[in-house]
Design an enzyme around this catalytic site. Structure first.
Site: not given
Ligand code: F6P
Length: 353
Positions: A13, A24, A74-75, A104-106, A127, A129, A131, A156, A164, A172-173, A224
């Protein structure tokens, strides 16, 4: 051997300031006499030899651009031995002596697989997230939080006019960083994240008491990771239990785009330069992290196993290759992360209204 060329790719992502990171890496390498090639569309661009040389001119204006000028993907193919071998061939053919992989981790798992097979790789945490447990901040996280805060402030305004509540579900996965930090900044009356059990009854009681004391508007932030049904259920329950009219917003990918903040640009710049430093020093299989405001290099395997430890997903022999000192260090980082959530959540419960 003189280092000839660095390949740079963005994978997974996208996140704000990926472009600042590419800038950079490119400028840092070119300044040291090393060529740079952008690998288009993440690891699949490597397999299919989709490359674009990058010059200072190509990147001089991109520090403020969202998205990634070298695209992301994402490959699945890259996870096969055949895909990996093809990627290595492409590196050799194009004289790519090392890769900076932003994601990210992938992305880091891919970088490790290449490093093991003789292509030096350095990972950079890009990322929204946040995370990646080994780093306190990921590139793009700050911008994403600030986007949520901007949207929440706007909600707000209208909540105040109409007396309301508005629920905002944020990306944020499975991590609640964006939700908890933006919730605090928005003066949310409640924040629901996976990391801490959520007390719905307490939320309803607080809302009723605040409304009785004259409060008109309320913001509730949901991560999320709680699942879509959770937000939908809350949307039904808040009016039922409190009598307060409630609306729901899911900004989704809106928070992945936009002009990166100063903090993200500068983190990207410091980390990008460090990644080039490491490659030129002959290092590989590292991820660049920010720890206690210092940019440091960490072993990718350490970072990936630390993540599993933090998420309680350790497998049987995961810790076998680490020293007792390293394991202690991992445990301390996990503890620090958990304490961070607890501290901020407690403050939010006390002062959020
Ligand atoms: O990892 C970033 C992220 O935006 C997450 O927050 C979310 O869960 C996911 O990617 C959404 O993935 P996609 O872009 O494949 O819908």
């Amino acid at each position: 051997m003189k280092f000839r060329k660095i390949g740079v790719l963005t994978s997974g992502g996208d996140s704000p300031a990926m472009n600042a990171t590419i800038k950079a890496v490119t400028c840092s390498a070119l300044s040291r006499g090393v060529e740079v090639v952008g690998i288009l569309g993440g690891y699949s661009g490597l397999i299919h030899e989709n490359l674009r040389p990058l010059t200072k001119k190509d990147v001089s204006g991109i520090i403020s651009l969202g998205g990634t000028i070298i695209y992301s993907d994402r490959c699945v193919e890259f996870k096969t031995e055949e895909g990996m071998q093809r990627a290595i061939e492409v590196c050799r053919k194009n004289q790519i002596d090392g890769i900076v992989a932003i994601g990210g981790d992938g992305t880091f798992r891919g970088a490790t697989d290449l490093s093991i097979r003789g292509i030096p790789c350095i990972g950079l945490p890009g990322t929204i997230d946040n995370d990646i447990t080994a780093t306190d901040y990921t590139i793009g996280y700050d911008t994403a939080m600030n986007t949520v805060v901007k949207l929440g402030d706007q909600l707000r305004d209208t909540c105040e006019s109409h007396a309301r509540c508005n629920i905002i579900e944020v990306m944020g996965r499975n991590a609640g960083y964006i939700a908890i930090e933006s919730g605090l900044a928005l003066n949310a009356i409640g924040v629901a994240i996976e990391e801490i059990p959520f007390d719905k009854e307490l939320l309803f009681e607080k809302m009723k008491a605040s409304r009785a004391a004259g409060q008109r508007s309320f913001i509730v932030v949901v991560a999320e990771g709680m699942g879509a049904e959770f937000s939908e259920q809350l949307l039904k329950e808040i009016p039922e239990k409190t009598g307060i009219e409630t609306r729901f917003v899911r900004p989704a990918h809106i928070v992945r785009g936009g002009i990166p903040t100063l903090r993200d640009r500068n983190l990207a710049t410091m980390m990008g330069d460090k990644a080039v430093d490491m490659l030129l020093a002959g290092k590989s299989d590292l991820v660049i992290c920010s720890r206690h405001d210092k940019v440091v290099a960490t072993d990718i395997k350490f970072a990936l196993i630390l993540d599993r430890m933090y998420k309680n997903k350790l497998k049987e022999h995961d810790l076998d290759s680490f020293t007792p000192h390293q394991i202690k260090e991992m445990e301390a980082i996990c503890e620090e992360r958990r304490a961070y959530f607890k501290d901020i959540y407690d403050v939010m419960l006390t002062v959020g209204c």
